[in-house]
Design an enzyme around this catalytic site. Structure first.
Site, PDB file in Angstrom:
ATOM      1  N   SER A   1       4.537  49.361  85.907  1.00 15.04           N
ATOM      2  CA  SER A   1       5.271  49.431  84.621  1.00 15.04           C
ATOM      3  C   SER A   1       4.966  50.754  83.926  1.00 15.04           C
ATOM      4  CB  SER A   1       4.828  48.288  83.705  1.00 15.04           C
ATOM      5  OG  SER A   1       5.035  47.055  84.328  1.00 15.04           O
TER       6      SER A   1
ATOM      7  N   GLU B   1      11.904  47.295  90.020  1.00 16.43           N
ATOM      8  CA  GLU B   1      12.624  48.298  89.212  1.00 16.43           C
ATOM      9  C   GLU B   1      12.444  48.035  87.707  1.00 16.43           C
ATOM     10  OE1 GLU B   1      16.239  49.942  90.573  1.00 16.43           O
ATOM     11  OE2 GLU B   1      15.968  49.203  92.615  1.00 16.43           O
TER      12      GLU B   1
ATOM     13  N   THR C   1       9.885  45.249  85.164  1.00 16.05           N
ATOM     14  CA  THR C   1       9.805  43.814  84.866  1.00 16.05           C
ATOM     15  C   THR C   1      10.714  43.463  83.682  1.00 16.05           C
ATOM     16  OG1 THR C   1       8.005  44.165  83.302  1.00 16.05           O
ATOM     17  CG2 THR C   1       7.373  43.754  85.607  1.00 16.05           C
ATOM     18  N   SER C   2      10.886  42.157  83.462  1.00 13.24           N
ATOM     19  CA  SER C   2      11.694  41.713  82.300  1.00 13.24           C
ATOM     20  C   SER C   2      11.113  42.259  81.006  1.00 13.24           C
ATOM     21  CB  SER C   2      11.740  40.183  82.241  1.00 13.24           C
ATOM     22  OG  SER C   2      12.534  39.680  83.281  1.00 13.24           O
ATOM     23  N   GLU C   3       9.780  42.322  80.937  1.00 11.01           N
ATOM     24  CA  GLU C   3       9.146  42.829  79.709  1.00 11.01           C
ATOM     25  C   GLU C   3       9.528  44.295  79.494  1.00 11.01           C
ATOM     26  OE1 GLU C   3       7.388  41.103  82.146  1.00 11.01           O
ATOM     27  OE2 GLU C   3       7.591  39.255  81.006  1.00 11.01           O
TER      28      GLU C   3
HETATM   29  C1  FAD Z   1       9.197  43.597  96.902  1.00  9.86           C
HETATM   30  C2  FAD Z   1       8.985  44.805  96.041  1.00  9.86           C
HETATM   31  C3  FAD Z   1       9.710  45.958  96.278  1.00  9.86           C
HETATM   32  C4  FAD Z   1       9.465  47.116  95.523  1.00  9.86           C
HETATM   33  N1  FAD Z   1      10.122  48.293  95.841  1.00  9.86           N
HETATM   34  C5  FAD Z   1       9.741  49.450  95.222  1.00  9.86           C
HETATM   35  C6  FAD Z   1      10.257  50.704  95.665  1.00  9.86           C
HETATM   36  O1  FAD Z   1      11.061  50.784  96.597  1.00  9.86           O
HETATM   37  N2  FAD Z   1       9.807  51.835  95.042  1.00  9.86           N
HETATM   38  C7  FAD Z   1       8.911  51.806  94.001  1.00  9.86           C
HETATM   39  O2  FAD Z   1       8.570  52.861  93.493  1.00  9.86           O
HETATM   40  N3  FAD Z   1       8.426  50.607  93.557  1.00  9.86           N
HETATM   41  C8  FAD Z   1       8.809  49.436  94.146  1.00  9.86           C
HETATM   42  N4  FAD Z   1       8.294  48.233  93.723  1.00  9.86           N
HETATM   43  C9  FAD Z   1       7.357  48.216  92.600  1.00  9.86           C
HETATM   44  C10 FAD Z   1       7.884  47.544  91.331  1.00  9.86           C
HETATM   45  O3  FAD Z   1       8.846  48.352  90.705  1.00  9.86           O
HETATM   46  C11 FAD Z   1       6.672  47.228  90.439  1.00  9.86           C
HETATM   47  O4  FAD Z   1       5.956  46.193  91.079  1.00  9.86           O
HETATM   48  C12 FAD Z   1       7.071  46.826  89.036  1.00  9.86           C
HETATM   49  O5  FAD Z   1       7.612  47.913  88.344  1.00  9.86           O
HETATM   50  C13 FAD Z   1       5.888  46.230  88.258  1.00  9.86           C
HETATM   51  O6  FAD Z   1       4.756  47.053  88.341  1.00  9.86           O
HETATM   52  P1  FAD Z   1       3.309  46.427  88.724  1.00  9.86           P
HETATM   53  O7  FAD Z   1       3.524  45.618  89.956  1.00  9.86           O
HETATM   54  O8  FAD Z   1       2.340  47.533  88.782  1.00  9.86           O
HETATM   55  O9  FAD Z   1       2.997  45.438  87.542  1.00  9.86           O
HETATM   56  P2  FAD Z   1       2.203  45.823  86.182  1.00  9.86           P
HETATM   57  O10 FAD Z   1       2.792  47.059  85.621  1.00  9.86           O
HETATM   58  O11 FAD Z   1       0.752  45.801  86.461  1.00  9.86           O
HETATM   59  O12 FAD Z   1       2.588  44.597  85.259  1.00  9.86           O
HETATM   60  C14 FAD Z   1       1.860  43.382  85.229  1.00  9.86           C
HETATM   61  C15 FAD Z   1       2.393  42.539  84.064  1.00  9.86           C
HETATM   62  O13 FAD Z   1       2.117  43.221  82.826  1.00  9.86           O
HETATM   63  C16 FAD Z   1       3.328  43.359  82.098  1.00  9.86           C
HETATM   64  N5  FAD Z   1       3.276  44.591  81.318  1.00  9.86           N
HETATM   65  C17 FAD Z   1       2.908  45.831  81.717  1.00  9.86           C
HETATM   66  N6  FAD Z   1       3.023  46.697  80.719  1.00  9.86           N
HETATM   67  C18 FAD Z   1       3.474  46.001  79.642  1.00  9.86           C
HETATM   68  C19 FAD Z   1       3.799  46.343  78.290  1.00  9.86           C
HETATM   69  N7  FAD Z   1       3.707  47.605  77.845  1.00  9.86           N
HETATM   70  N8  FAD Z   1       4.243  45.380  77.472  1.00  9.86           N
HETATM   71  C20 FAD Z   1       4.370  44.097  77.916  1.00  9.86           C
HETATM   72  N9  FAD Z   1       4.086  43.717  79.173  1.00  9.86           N
HETATM   73  C21 FAD Z   1       3.654  44.658  80.026  1.00  9.86           C
HETATM   74  C22 FAD Z   1       4.419  43.378  83.142  1.00  9.86           C
HETATM   75  O14 FAD Z   1       5.700  43.063  82.591  1.00  9.86           O
HETATM   76  C23 FAD Z   1       3.906  42.341  84.109  1.00  9.86           C
HETATM   77  O15 FAD Z   1       4.232  41.069  83.618  1.00  9.86           O
HETATM   78  C24 FAD Z   1       8.544  47.067  94.465  1.00  9.86           C
HETATM   79  C25 FAD Z   1       7.843  45.878  94.187  1.00  9.86           C
HETATM   80  C26 FAD Z   1       8.025  44.777  94.976  1.00  9.86           C
HETATM   81  C27 FAD Z   1       7.211  43.546  94.694  1.00  9.86           C
END
Ligand code: FAD
Length: 383
Positions: free
Chosen positions: A132, A362, A364-366
């Site tokens: 995120s 791409e 999260t909902s948040e």
């Molecule tokens: C199957 C799959 C395919 C993917 N493909 C790609 C790809 O091709 N290229 C690429 O670059 N990425 C890819 N991703 C990564 C994806 O975009 C990220 O997993 C996503 O953006 C969430 O990041 P994170 O997993 O680090 O979660 P985190 O950022 O660690 O989030 C954890 C939780 O905290 C919440 N959170 C974080 N910050 C805040 C805030 N400021 N306010 C409120 N809530 C917050 C989030 O909403 C979530 O609920 C892929 C992921 C998966 C699972």
């Protein structure tokens, strides 16, 4: 305002649906179980024009609109959203970044290989420590003579194991406000490789793996766009990509709805089809209504994008709403299937597993809510 699709648009949808039904569906449970990414079928999608839907014909693309692209991804989502996710990542992320930021020579060199399916594309923004908070990326790019040397690890990258070229975002100046640059890196260069393949809850037909860069030397001609503008371009890429995740969500929701509707008509309880019970009818009515609304949001965002206008808010709204509608629809689908909804021989459980990614990938909902609110408040400030 006319919401009806043209004959040509309906034909494209039929073509994609038939491709999915004949070339994906028969193998689906096996591929899902084994987490098999069907490379040959993916390349076949290239022959049908599905790997360069919106790209101009001069690069081998189909030259269609973003609305058409939304329809293509929805149809793939109905059959298998994992395959659809890989197609979407290839189109709107990997190729999308090259098209948005690349120069004429780069587009000529790489895009026709990507649109035909000869090459598979991936896009690496996310890292183990930054998803995120994408701006917190740590992969570095250091200038060395005429080359750049990249080090770092990208995480959760769709298509990484099979990609021939990956767009990688890296920090070239950690002190600059604009200090992130995008590089298009052919995967046969020394120093770049796919790492651990993830074992996933859903979207198991799509490949998801690490992308590892160890002293990966890349020439200047592989820099995409202006040095330092990579993050800004990546956000523009996501503006388009999020619409496709919305479309994928509509496809999953529709697949779940159609399966639930058909099952409700043939499953009997208390001497009649369960479709005769108002409790079941209301679930079907809610699913169908929300799907229509979600699709309209995706079409709206795609129309704004086709008009060349700023689409950030509309794409975030489409992705947020459609993905949450789809989660609700798949939950209702499992409920309507009753115990069979829990069993792998029936379609409901796979929709339920696959859909969750759409509220995460791409952004999260948040994050979508943050993007929407930021845009709304900025708009109010300007008014
Ligand atoms: C199957 C799959 C395919 C993917 N493909 C790609 C790809 O091709 N290229 C690429 O670059 N990425 C890819 N991703 C990564 C994806 O975009 C990220 O997993 C996503 O953006 C969430 O990041 P994170 O997993 O680090 O979660 P985190 O950022 O660690 O989030 C954890 C939780 O905290 C919440 N959170 C974080 N910050 C805040 C805030 N400021 N306010 C409120 N809530 C917050 C989030 O909403 C979530 O609920 C892929 C992921 C998966 C699972």
């Amino acid at each position: 305002m006319d919401f009806r699709l043209s004959d040509e648009q309906l034909q494209i949808k039929t073509m994609v649906r038939e491709f999915g039904e004949s070339e994906i569906k028969p193998h689906l449970s096996e591929w899902d179980e084994a987490q098999h990414f069907p490379v040959d079928t993916f390349k076949r999608a290239g022959e049908l024009g599905l790997l360069g839907v919106t790209l101009p014909e001069e690069y081998g693309g189909a030259g269609l609109s973003y609305v058409d692209y939304v329809n293509v991804i929805e149809e793939l989502g109905v059959v298998d959203s994992g395959f659809g996710l890989s197609v979407a990542a290839h189109n709107s992320l990997g190729s999308g970044h090259i098209y948005i930021a690349g120069n004429a020579e780069q587009k000529k060199k790489w895009l026709s290989k990507l649109t035909s399916g000869e090459w598979i594309g991936a896009w690496g923004l996310t890292e183990p420590g930054s998803g995120s908070d994408a701006g917190g990326l740590r992969t570095t790019a250091v200038k060395d003579g005429d080359d750049w040397v990249l080090n770092g690890t990208k995480n959760f990258i769709t298509n990484a194991t099979y990609a021939n070229i990956s767009v990688v975002l890296a920090v070239n100046d950690k002190n600059a406000k604009r200090g992130v640059t995008a590089f298009a890196i052919e995967m046969d260069r020394p120093g770049i490789r796919a790492g651990k393949k993830e074992n996933k809850l859903g979207m198991r037909v799509s490949d998801t793996a690490e992308l590892i860069l160890e002293d990966c030397r890349v020439p200047q001609e592989n820099v995409l766009g202006v040095i330092g503008d990579g993050f800004v371009d990546a956000m523009r890429v996501l503006d388009g990509g999020r619409i496709s995740i919305g479309a994928l969500s509509v496809g999953i929701a529709r697949g779940a709805y159609e399966a639930a509707r058909d099952y409700a008509k043939q499953r009997t309880a208390f001497g009649k089809p369960i479709a005769d019970f108002q409790a079941i009818q209301f679930m079907l009515a809610d699913m169908a209504t929300e799907i229509e609304a979600a699709r309209l949001l995706c079409w709206q965002a795609a129309t704004v994008k086709d008009a060349g206008e700023r689409v950030t808010q509309f794409s975030a709204m489409a992705k947020l709403y459609a993905s949450e509608v789809a989660v609700r629809a798949t939950e209702k689908c499992v409920q309507i299937f009753g115990g069979y909804g829990f069993i792998k021989e029936f379609p409901a459980e796979k929709f339920y597993r696959d859909v969750k990614l759409c509220t995460i990938g791409e952004g999260t909902s948040e994050i979508q809510r943050m993007v929407i609110a930021r845009n709304l408040l900025a708009e109010a400030q300007r008014a």
